[in-house]
Scaffold this motif. Structure first.
Motif, mmCIF file in Angstrom:
data_model
loop_
_atom_site.group_PDB
_atom_site.id
_atom_site.type_symbol
_atom_site.label_atom_id
_atom_site.label_comp_id
_atom_site.label_asym_id
_atom_site.label_seq_id
_atom_site.Cartn_x
_atom_site.Cartn_y
_atom_site.Cartn_z
ATOM 1 N N GLY A 206 0.791 -1.169 0.007
ATOM 2 C CA GLY A 206 0.051 -0.060 0.065
ATOM 3 C C GLY A 206 0.878 1.320 -0.016
ATOM 4 O O GLY A 206 2.037 1.223 -0.090
ATOM 5 N N PHE A 207 -0.012 2.503 0.038
ATOM 6 C CA PHE A 207 0.676 3.784 -0.098
ATOM 7 C C PHE A 207 1.360 4.065 1.477
ATOM 8 O O PHE A 207 0.853 3.869 2.400
ATOM 9 N N ASP A 236 3.350 1.539 17.448
ATOM 10 C CA ASP A 236 4.386 0.342 17.067
ATOM 11 C C ASP A 236 3.969 -0.154 15.710
ATOM 12 O O ASP A 236 4.840 -0.315 14.569
ATOM 13 N N ARG A 237 2.693 -0.533 15.492
ATOM 14 C CA ARG A 237 2.120 -1.176 14.526
ATOM 15 C C ARG A 237 2.218 -0.121 13.289
ATOM 16 O O ARG A 237 2.766 -0.514 11.999
ATOM 17 N N ILE A 238 2.008 1.259 13.377
ATOM 18 C CA ILE A 238 2.219 2.245 12.379
ATOM 19 C C ILE A 238 3.517 2.339 12.143
ATOM 20 O O ILE A 238 3.975 2.584 10.760
ATOM 21 N N TRP A 239 4.643 2.570 13.045
ATOM 22 C CA TRP A 239 5.907 2.554 12.512
ATOM 23 C C TRP A 239 6.320 1.283 11.696
ATOM 24 O O TRP A 239 7.386 1.715 10.804
ATOM 25 N N ASP A 240 6.082 0.258 12.220
ATOM 26 C CA ASP A 240 6.494 -0.823 11.522
ATOM 27 C C ASP A 240 5.939 -0.826 10.006
ATOM 28 O O ASP A 240 6.604 -1.197 9.222
ATOM 29 N N GLU A 241 4.706 -0.516 9.815
ATOM 30 C CA GLU A 241 4.154 -0.418 8.465
ATOM 31 C C GLU A 241 5.068 0.522 7.816
ATOM 32 O O GLU A 241 5.409 0.356 6.417
ATOM 33 N N LEU A 242 5.286 1.462 8.361
ATOM 34 C CA LEU A 242 5.987 2.772 7.478
ATOM 35 C C LEU A 242 7.372 2.499 7.367
ATOM 36 O O LEU A 242 7.809 2.421 5.952
ATOM 37 N N ALA A 243 7.804 1.725 7.893
ATOM 38 C CA ALA A 243 9.290 1.226 7.720
ATOM 39 C C ALA A 243 9.135 0.213 6.290
ATOM 40 O O ALA A 243 10.270 0.316 5.460
ATOM 41 N N ILE A 244 8.059 -0.691 6.447
ATOM 42 C CA ILE A 244 8.474 -1.503 5.197
ATOM 43 C C ILE A 244 7.853 -0.763 4.003
ATOM 44 O O ILE A 244 8.366 -0.630 3.055
ATOM 45 N N ARG A 245 6.772 0.158 4.046
ATOM 46 C CA ARG A 245 6.296 0.676 2.886
ATOM 47 C C ARG A 245 7.381 1.830 2.066
ATOM 48 O O ARG A 245 7.261 2.123 0.998
ATOM 49 N N LEU A 246 7.869 2.614 3.251
ATOM 50 C CA LEU A 246 8.835 3.625 2.544
ATOM 51 C C LEU A 246 10.188 3.013 2.029
ATOM 52 O O LEU A 246 10.887 3.947 1.367
ATOM 53 N N GLY A 247 10.295 1.727 2.381
ATOM 54 C CA GLY A 247 11.634 1.313 1.683
ATOM 55 C C GLY A 247 12.701 1.087 2.475
ATOM 56 O O GLY A 247 12.925 2.075 3.446
ATOM 57 N N PRO A 248 13.833 0.544 2.321
ATOM 58 C CA PRO A 248 15.001 0.502 3.440
ATOM 59 C C PRO A 248 15.890 1.729 3.506
ATOM 60 O O PRO A 248 16.184 1.975 4.594
ATOM 61 N N GLU A 249 15.798 2.387 2.457
ATOM 62 C CA GLU A 249 16.655 3.784 2.641
ATOM 63 C C GLU A 249 15.902 4.665 3.442
ATOM 64 O O GLU A 249 16.841 5.032 4.424
#
Ligand code: RFL
Ligand code: PHB
Length: 389
Positions: A206-207, A236-249
Motif C-alpha cells: 500500500g501507500f 508500533d504497528r504504524i511505525w512497522d508498516e511505515l518502515a516496510i512501505r517507505l523502503g529500506p533507505e
C-alpha cells in the motif's frame, strides 16, 4: 447586524477571505460553529503553494511562516526500490513551503482581533436565507439567543459538511464525485523527519507518505481500508508498516516516538458546480474536495479566496459586477486541473482492491517512465508547485 459580506466558516478559507476583504475596505463578519481551539486541533495540510504563501505576504502575515516554514525544492516518489526525485526548483524555478495548516490558521486567528476582523465562534444552527435575492441573510444561535446578519453577499467557506452548498437548489447544481476505497491513517510525532524532503511511496502493501511540520516534528501516513479502526493501530504497528512501505533507505532513518495525534481520513474527489448561485459564493472544501495525495486542498481554498476577494472588492469598490459573474467559471477552471492531478497521483500511488497484476505493472511502468523522463517530471513538478492563478 448589517455587513457587506457574511462569511460562514473560520477555517483557512473563511479567515483568509475575511482578512483580504477587510484589508481592502469591504465589511465582513465570519461565523463559525466550533471553538478556536477545536479549529486549531484539526491536523491537516502541510504543503503550501505560492498562491497561499502570496496571500499571507499580501496581508503582511507571513513573518512566522518565513521564519519557521521550510521551503522545499523537491520531493520524492518511491516505488519500493528507489527514490525518484522530482526537482521542483530545477524544473520550475519555484518551490513549495512546508508549513502546517494549524500554524497558518493560528496566524490568521491571532491577527483577527488586532485588525478588527470580527469572528463569531460557537454559532449553532447557522442558516442561509434568500440567497437568490440581493438581500441575503444568515441566522445563527449563540448563547441561547437567535441572531441575524444581513449582507449583500454570503461566502460559504464552511467545508464539505457545512450548510452553504446545501442551500443551493438541487435543480441548479451538479455534483461530481468519486469516493476511494481507502483512507489515510496519519500520525504526528515529535521526532526528526526520516528525510529532508517528502516521500510518497508506492509499495505492494500500500501507500505511505513521509512528511513533516519542522525539523523536529514528523507527519506520516499509510493508506488503510475504510473498515480499519484507529484503536487497532498502536504506534508500533504504524511505525512497522511505515518502515516496510517507505523502503529500506528511508526506513534506516526513521526515528520512532509516541504519537501526539492519530486519525483516519477518508479520500474523496468531489466538485460542485456552479460555485456561485445568486448572492452566495462557495470557497474551498465547501465546493470541492481532493484526495490529499497532491497536497492541493488548502491551496485550492486559497486560490478560490483570491478570485472571490478580487470579485467582491471590484463589486463594492469599483462598481464592477463582471468579476462576481465570472467567479464560478474562473475558480472551476483551476479546481478541475487540481482535481485531475490529485486523482492521477492517487491512482498511481495506491493499490485499489479491484486491481490485479496488470494494473500493478501499469503503475510500475509509469513510475519507471517518470524516473527516466524529464518531460514527465516537469509535468508533475509544474502541477505540484501549483498552476498559475
Ligand atoms: P475547513 O478547513 O473544513 O473549514 C471549514 C470551517 O467551517 C466550519 N463550519 C461551520 N461554520 C458555521 N456553521 C456551520 N454549520 C459549519 N459547518 C462547518 C468548520 O468548523 C470549519 O472551521 O475548509 P476550508 O477553509 O475550505 O479549508 C480547506 C482545507 O482545510 C482542506 O482542503 C485541506 O486541509 C486539505 N488537505 C491538504 N491541503 C493542502 O493544500 N495541502 C496538504 O498537504 C493537505 N493535506 C488535507 C491534507 C486534508 C486532510 N484531511 C484530514 C481531510 C491532509 C489531510 C489528512
Ligand atoms: C502533510 O504533511 O500533512 C501532507 C503533505 C503532503 C500531502 C498531504 C499531506 O500530499
Amino acid at each position: 447586524m448589517r455587513t457587506q459580506v457574511a462569511i460562514i466558516g473560520a477555517g483557512p478559507a473563511g479567515l483568509l477571505l475575511g482578512h483580504l476583504l477587510l484589508a481592502q475596505g469591504v465589511d465582513c463578519v465570519v461565523i463559525e460553529r466550533q471553538t478556536p481551539e477545536y479549529v486549531l486541533s484539526r491536523i491537516r495540510a502541510g504543503v503550501l503553494e505560492d498562491v497561499t504563501v502570496g496571500l499571507m505576504e499580501q496581508l503582511g502575515l507571513d513573518a512566522r511562516m518565513k521564519a519557521e516554514g521550510l521551503p522545499h525544492d523537491g520531493f520524492n516518489l518511491a516505488d519500493g526500490e528507489r527514490l525518484i526525485r522530482i526537482d521542483i526548483a530545477g524544473l520550475t524555478g519555484r518551490h513549495v513551503m512546508v508549513y502546517g495548516q494549524t500554524e497558518l490558521t493560528r496566524d490568521l486567528m491571532d491577527a483577527a482581533a488586532p485588525r478588527g476582523l470580527q469572528v463569531i465562534y460557537e454559532a449553532t444552527d447557522v442558516t442561509l436565507h434568500e440567497i437568490e435575492s440581493d438581500k441575503p441573510s444568515v441566522t445563527y444561535v449563540k448563547d441561547g439567543a437567535q441572531h441575524r446578519v444581513e449582507a449583500r453577499f454570503i461566502a460559504g467557506c464552511d467545508g464539505f459538511h457545512g450548510p452553504s452548498r446545501q442551500a443551493i437548489p438541487a435543480s441548479v447544481g451538479q455534483a461530481f464525485e468519486r469516493v476511494y476505497p481507502f483512507g489515510w491513517l496519519g500520525i504526528l510525532a515529535d521526532v526528526p523527519p526520516c528525510n529532508h524532503e517528502l516521500i510518497y511511496a508506492h509499495h505492494e502493501r500500500g501507500f505511505a507518505l513521509a512528511s513533516m511540520r519542522s525539523h523536529t516534528r514528523s507527519r506520516y501516513y499509510v493508506d488503510v481500508p475504510l473498515t480499519e479502526r484507529i484503536e487497532d493501530w498502536s504506534d508500533d504497528r504504524i511505525w512497522d508498516e511505515l518502515a516496510i512501505r517507505l523502503g529500506p533507505e528511508a526506513a534506516a532513518h526513521i526515528t520512532r516516538g509516541p504519537s501526539i495525534e492519530k486519525s483516519i481520513a477518508p479520500l474523496r474527489s468531489f466538485v460542485f458546480e456552479p460555485m456561485r448561485h445568486g448572492s452566495l459564493l462557495l470557497c474551498g472544501d465547501a465546493a470541492h474536495i481532493v484526495p490529499p495525495t497532491g497536497a492541493k486542498g488548502l491551496n485550492l481554498a486559497a486560490s478560490d479566496v483570491h478570485y472571490a476577494s478580487e470579485a467582491l472588492v471590484a463589486w463594492f469598490k469599483a462598481n464592477n459586477n463582471d468579476a462576481v459573474g465570472a467567479y464560478s467559471r474562473k475558480a472551476l477552471a483551476r479546481v478541475w486541473k487540481s482535481e485531475r492531478f490529485s486523482w492521477s497521483l492517487t491512482k498511481l500511488m495506491h493499490r485499489f482492491p479491484d486491481d490485479g497484476p496488470f494494473e500493478r505493472r501499469m503503475q510500475l511502468a509509469e513510475l519507471d517512465y517518470i524516473a527516466s523522463s524529464e518531460a514527465a517530471q516537469r509535468s508533475i513538478a509544474e502541477n505540484y508547485v501549483g498552476l498559475p492563478v
